[in-house]
Motif scaffolding. Structure first.
Motif, PDB file in Angstrom:
ATOM      1  N   ALA A 823       0.857  -1.190   0.000  1.00  0.00           N
ATOM      2  CA  ALA A 823       0.000   0.000   0.000  1.00  0.00           C
ATOM      3  C   ALA A 823       0.889   1.234   0.000  1.00  0.00           C
ATOM      4  N   SER A 824       0.416   2.254  -0.670  1.00  0.00           N
ATOM      5  CA  SER A 824       1.197   3.489  -0.746  1.00  0.00           C
ATOM      6  C   SER A 824       0.263   4.681  -0.867  1.00  0.00           C
ATOM      7  N   SER A 825       0.713   5.766  -0.250  1.00  0.00           N
ATOM      8  CA  SER A 825       0.009   7.037  -0.419  1.00  0.00           C
ATOM      9  C   SER A 825       0.765   7.941  -1.376  1.00  0.00           C
ATOM     10  N   GLY A 826       1.825   7.412  -1.959  1.00  0.00           N
ATOM     11  CA  GLY A 826       2.708   8.210  -2.798  1.00  0.00           C
ATOM     12  C   GLY A 826       3.954   8.618  -2.031  1.00  0.00           C
ATOM     13  N   GLN A 827       3.757   9.150  -0.839  1.00  0.00           N
ATOM     14  CA  GLN A 827       4.870   9.577  -0.014  1.00  0.00           C
ATOM     15  C   GLN A 827       5.524   8.397   0.704  1.00  0.00           C
ATOM     16  N   ALA A 837      -3.761  -4.520   7.387  1.00  0.00           N
ATOM     17  CA  ALA A 837      -2.508  -4.303   8.118  1.00  0.00           C
ATOM     18  C   ALA A 837      -1.631  -3.290   7.395  1.00  0.00           C
ATOM     19  N   SER A 838      -1.582  -3.361   6.065  1.00  0.00           N
ATOM     20  CA  SER A 838      -0.787  -2.395   5.303  1.00  0.00           C
ATOM     21  C   SER A 838      -1.347  -0.990   5.463  1.00  0.00           C
ATOM     22  N   LEU A 839      -2.683  -0.868   5.465  1.00  0.00           N
ATOM     23  CA  LEU A 839      -3.286   0.453   5.639  1.00  0.00           C
ATOM     24  C   LEU A 839      -2.988   1.008   7.021  1.00  0.00           C
ATOM     25  N   GLN A 840      -2.975   0.145   8.029  1.00  0.00           N
ATOM     26  CA  GLN A 840      -2.656   0.590   9.382  1.00  0.00           C
ATOM     27  C   GLN A 840      -1.214   1.091   9.453  1.00  0.00           C
ATOM     28  N   MET A 841      -0.302   0.384   8.791  1.00  0.00           N
ATOM     29  CA  MET A 841       1.090   0.839   8.752  1.00  0.00           C
ATOM     30  C   MET A 841       1.205   2.177   8.041  1.00  0.00           C
ATOM     31  N   LEU A 842       0.351   2.347   7.023  1.00  0.00           N
ATOM     32  CA  LEU A 842       0.433   3.558   6.209  1.00  0.00           C
ATOM     33  C   LEU A 842       0.051   4.802   6.993  1.00  0.00           C
ATOM     34  N   VAL A 843      -0.805   4.642   7.993  1.00  0.00           N
ATOM     35  CA  VAL A 843      -1.222   5.804   8.795  1.00  0.00           C
ATOM     36  C   VAL A 843      -0.611   5.722  10.191  1.00  0.00           C
TER      37      VAL A 843
END
Length: 916
Positions: A823-827, A837-843
């Motif tokens: 998962a990535s937000s770009g940054q 789990a990836s989304l949780q890491m992302l935020v």
């Protein structure tokens, strides 16, 4: 009534033969069975009826010319007192009859052109140059070309015929002189023909009149051809404009006008020259036509180079505007709603929480990898297979959910060799069984899909009361159901369950005559000899669903990806069908492997096929001119969309094939300004993504989302774009799939002044991340293959989320397992075992306290430190492994295990405190 039909077919057999008649009769039975007899009779009637005018026209035209030539020859030879043998009139008549019949058969192949002309519908829009309704070009112009072509070839054939007759029969009349030549062997004589003037002087008036009349008529047809070519310039694909450009309008169009007039005047001159007998006049006229034809080949190019190109933008601007506007209308792009999308590069926890229904439906299963998994886990027996995996959505008690779905079809090619008998292949193994489904966003701990419908008989969250699939995507062979032999239904333990077909599909083989005809048709004597054949047996063919629909309506184009739907306990197939044309003025032509040389397309029809009884229903989605014209030709074919069962209406979707055509054109035709379009200043392209080590075009994909300012959850088909030769994302287009907004296209433009990562850049960031790259490299070195699935661009609130699944598959027996989700937000780029789990890491590691609440807790600092220690031990172990130090590797793995145990204990204590 049946006796009358038998007599009719017997009479027809005398004309066309037994083989073709058997084909016509069996197709009639098939159309009668499926309920579309009127379609069959309409097409057959017009194929037969159009033979008649073609035959009559050819016969009259050729017979009159042959008769005139024969009479002229007789009178001329009698006048010259030359003895002659009369032509065998009967032989000539038979030859003309035979040719005329062949000509009629060829002419009947244009039945569709004739019917479209007779039932043409107006578009309500005129072209900007010649001011004709678009319907004139789509429906009428091809008919005029057809008629002109018919007379042209009849005239050419007549000219050749009478010329040979006159040359052969009147050779003594044309005049000759005898010349004697002496050589070493003595004298010999030969006849030397006269000069052209002498031949013309000696040419009988009747012959001159006849040939001059044919040539004059040929020139009239040339004039008609030049006149029709005036319209063809509106479809020109040369130069910077699709359609007539400045040179076409100011040079080619006047040349065609002049050639039309010259050709017509020359035809008059040829007739007048019968009296004048001055060869210079027709020769000069024809030479003048040739000069203008030659000029039309190079003059426009010269004019374009020296007049237009120096100021091309200015001169071509109005024609570029025509091209842009008419292309957008022809491909359904004129009503695209454009909006700005101020993307926030920092995806926040609040946006994820507020859009949990979207993240819960993000697809992490790549259909290509999942197809292999389905085959390994749910194929059950070797004679079953899954043709492909589709995506669809269902309204469930827990909300709007997206699923992967595939039908389990029968593939008799996979039967054991000893089981491949006619009885097994045609009477026993007759149908597939059930469907398999899993949510798009979840997986099991070992990386497999969480099935909500599986096994045989199907069990799960969906009630399938009749899972049998007699009609599908790979069912190309014929079957005989309800025979004296029980049909294999499905395997159960060490035994098999058998059944008998209870539907109404298939042609009843209720007579010896029918069985004999089908034995002849399929070249299979067992239709007659098999003891299993009885009056209740039903013959099923045209079972492949696209072929089935195409047999009924061959004038439609069909989507390459039918998809199964479960509704009211039954399995249906939905196929998207298109109306197309290639004569839409000022529209860009489109070519690919699916559509060839079209410049107009509409997704006008949805086709529904019942997987069990094979019924086919055509539902009209919109009143557009082409489908309206076919509705006039075939009044009973199309049903209004409102008559489609409500359960099926919820599953219509914007088709990918149609969307791909639109998006390929939209790369350039989103530019509405003529100068910008000319310079291609803002041209786009489809982004690339990584799959199996290669770079491929990113496919459009379905997803459940909330469009900005668009209301609630809905199903859309989405396509991102990047600037041409750049990798940052510039826009994304969404096609809405749900009623009442079905078919609407939304264009969301991203800010041009800031970097929004494109899919290729995200792929590069994944490759450059040291932890992710190291893990993928490690997996790829141990006899396994790493498969990177579809990269999805998911708009979330005012931000953009990127996701990509990572599959691991053995090189030998491929069962792809979903091991990680990136998962990535770009940054930031992260990877974990599940999407959540990836989304949780992302935020920043924040997690929900419990399902259904909006609270959140921070992961304890001690836990973060322990996680880092475990990662350090893992990295050290990998270094030992690379150096071949197995003792050091084992020690580090043990230390990593101890650290992970401590981490687990800390997290449990943290969860306990939070619950308290």
């Amino acid at each position: 009534m049946k006796d009358i039909r038998i007599v009719f077919f017997l009479i027809l057999a005398l004309f066309i033969g037994i083989g073709p008649l058997a084909g016509i009769y069996t197709e009639y039975l098939w159309f009668e069975m499926i309920g579309y007899t009127s379609i069959f009779t309409t097409i057959l009637q017009w194929k037969l009826l159009t033979i008649i005018p073609g035959f009559i026209l050819a016969f009259i035209f050729l017979y009159i010319n042959a008769r005139f030539a024969r009479d002229s020859i007789s009178k001329i030879l009698a006048k010259e007192n030359i003895s002659y043998e009369k032509l065998d009139s009967q032989a000539v008549l038979i030859a003309i009859l035979l040719f005329s019949f062949i000509f009629g058969l060829v002419f009947s192949g244009n039945w569709k052109t004739i019917l479209l002309y007779l039932n043409s519908t107006t578009f309500g829009l005129s072209d900007p140059i010649l001011m004709n309704d678009i319907g004139f070009y789509v429906f009428q112009l091809p008919f005029f070309h057809l008629i002109r072509g018919v007379f042209f070839w009849l005239t050419v054939i007549s000219l050749v015929m009478v010329f040979l007759l006159y040359l052969y029969r009147l050779e003594p009349v044309f005049g000759s002189e005898t010349v004697e030549i002496e050589d070493d062997e003595g004298f010999y004589q030969f006849d030397q023909g006269g000069t052209f003037k002498e031949i013309m002087d000696n040419l009988p008036e009747k012959v001159l009149i006849h040939i001059s009349a044919l040539l004059a008529f040929l020139l009239v047809l040339f004039a008609a051809g030049f006149f029709l070519n005036r319209y063809e310039i509106l479809f020109s694909q040369q130069g910077v404009v699709a359609g007539a450009g400045y040179t076409d309008v100011h040079v080619r169009l006047p040349i065609y006008n002049i050639l039309t007039i010259l050709s017509f005047l020359t035809s008059i001159v040829l007739l007048a020259n019968v009296k004048m007998k001055n060869i210079k006049i027709p020769v000069a006229s024809i030479a003048l036509i040739a000069i203008f034809i030659l000029a039309s080949s190079f003059a426009p190019g010269v004019y374009q180079q020296f007049k237009v190109e120096p100021t091309e933008v200015q001169l071509e601007k109005p024609y570029l505007e025509y091209n842009i506007n008419y292309t957008r209308m022809a491909y359904g792009l004129s009503n695209v709603e454009e909006r700005s999308f101020e993307a926030n590069s920092d995806l926040t926890f609040a946006e994820l929480q507020n859009n949990s229904q979207i993240t819960d439906n993000i697809r992490i299963w790549d259909r290509r990898a999942l197809e292999q998994t389905y085959k390994q886990l749910q194929q059950i027996r070797t004679y079953y297979t899954f043709n492909d995996v589709d995506t669809d959505r269902y309204h469930m008690d827990e909300g709007y959910k997206q699923y992967m779905i595939s039908a389990r079809e029968l593939d008799i090619m996979q039967l054991a060799p000893e089981a491949k008998t006619w009885v097994n292949e045609r009477l026993v193994y007759t149908h597939g069984f059930g469907v398999v489904m899993n949510p798009v966003s979840t997986k099991t701990n070992d990386g497999r899909p969480e099935f909500v419908l599986k096994d045989i008989p199907p069990v799960g969250d969906f009630n399938v009361t009749n899972p049998r699939i007699y009609y599908g995507e790979i069912t190309s062979d014929y079957k005989i159901a309800d025979s004296g032999k029980e049909e294999f239904d499905y395997p159960r333990g060490g035994q098999n369950v058998f059944t008998q077909y209870e539907g109404k599909s298939g042609i009843l083989l209720d007579s010896f005559a029918k069985r004999a005809i089908f034995a002849f048709t399929f070249s299979e004597i067992k239709f007659i000899l098999s003891e299993y054949m009885n009056d209740d047996s039903r013959l099923m063919y045209h079972r492949q669903i696209t072929e089935r629909a195409q047999t009924i309506a061959p004038f439609l184009e069909y989507d390459s990806d039918p998809y199964p739907v479960i509704s009211d306990g039954k399995i249906y197939w939905i196929i998207d069908a298109y109306t197309t044309a290639d004569k839409y003025p000022y529209s860009e032509s489109y070519y690919d492997s699916r559509f060839y040389n079209i410049n107009y397309i509409r997704n006008s029809v949805k086709v529904v096929v019942d997987a069990y009884d094979g019924t086919v229903d055509f539902y009209m989605m919109e009143n557009e001119p082409v489908v309206d014209t076919y509705s006039k030709i075939f009044p009973g074919l199309f049903k209004p969309f409102s008559e489609m069962p409500e359960g099926l209406q919820k599953h219509i979707r914007y088709p990918k094939d149609f969307f791909k055509v639109q998006m390929d054109l939209y790369e350039n035709y989103h530019m509405k300004d003529a100068e910008t379009f000319y310079n291609k200043e803002d041209a786009w392209e489809i982004p690339k993504e990584v799959y199996r080590g290669g770079s491929i075009d990113m496919e459009p994909y379905y997803m459940i989302t909330k469009l900005p300012n668009g209301g609630g959850l809905e199903y859309v088909l989405l396509q991102p774009f990047t600037p041409r030769n750049r990798e940052n994302m510039i826009a994304w287009i969404a096609a809405r799939c749900d009623e009442p907004n079905y078919g609407e296209l939304k264009h969301y433009e991203l800010p041009k002044g800031e970097l929004i990562y494109g899919p290729t850049q995200i792929e590069s960031r994944i490759d450059q991340d040291p932890d992710i790259s190291e893990q993928l490299t490690l997996w790829g070195q141990t006899g396994s293959r790493v498969i990177r699935g579809n990269l999805l661009v998911v708009p979330i609130g005012n931000s953009i989320l990127y996701t990509e699944p990572i599959f691991i598959s053995a090189e030998e027996s491929e069962i792809p397992e979903l091991r990680r989700v990136v998962a990535s937000s770009g940054q930031k780029v992260v990877m974990d075992e599940t999407l959540q789990a990836s989304l949780q890491m992302l935020v920043d590691g924040r997690i929900d306290t419990e399902e259904g609440t909006t609270g959140q807790t921070e992961v304890p600092t001690s836990a973060r430190e322990l996680a880092q220690q475990a990662l350090d031990h893992y990295n050290t172990a990998q270094q030992y492994l690379a150096d071949g130090d197995w003792a050091g590797y084992g020690e580090e793995i043990n230390r990593m295990e101890e650290t992970l145990n401590q981490l687990s204990q800390v997290l449990e204590e943290s969860n306990g405190n939070t619950t308290a």
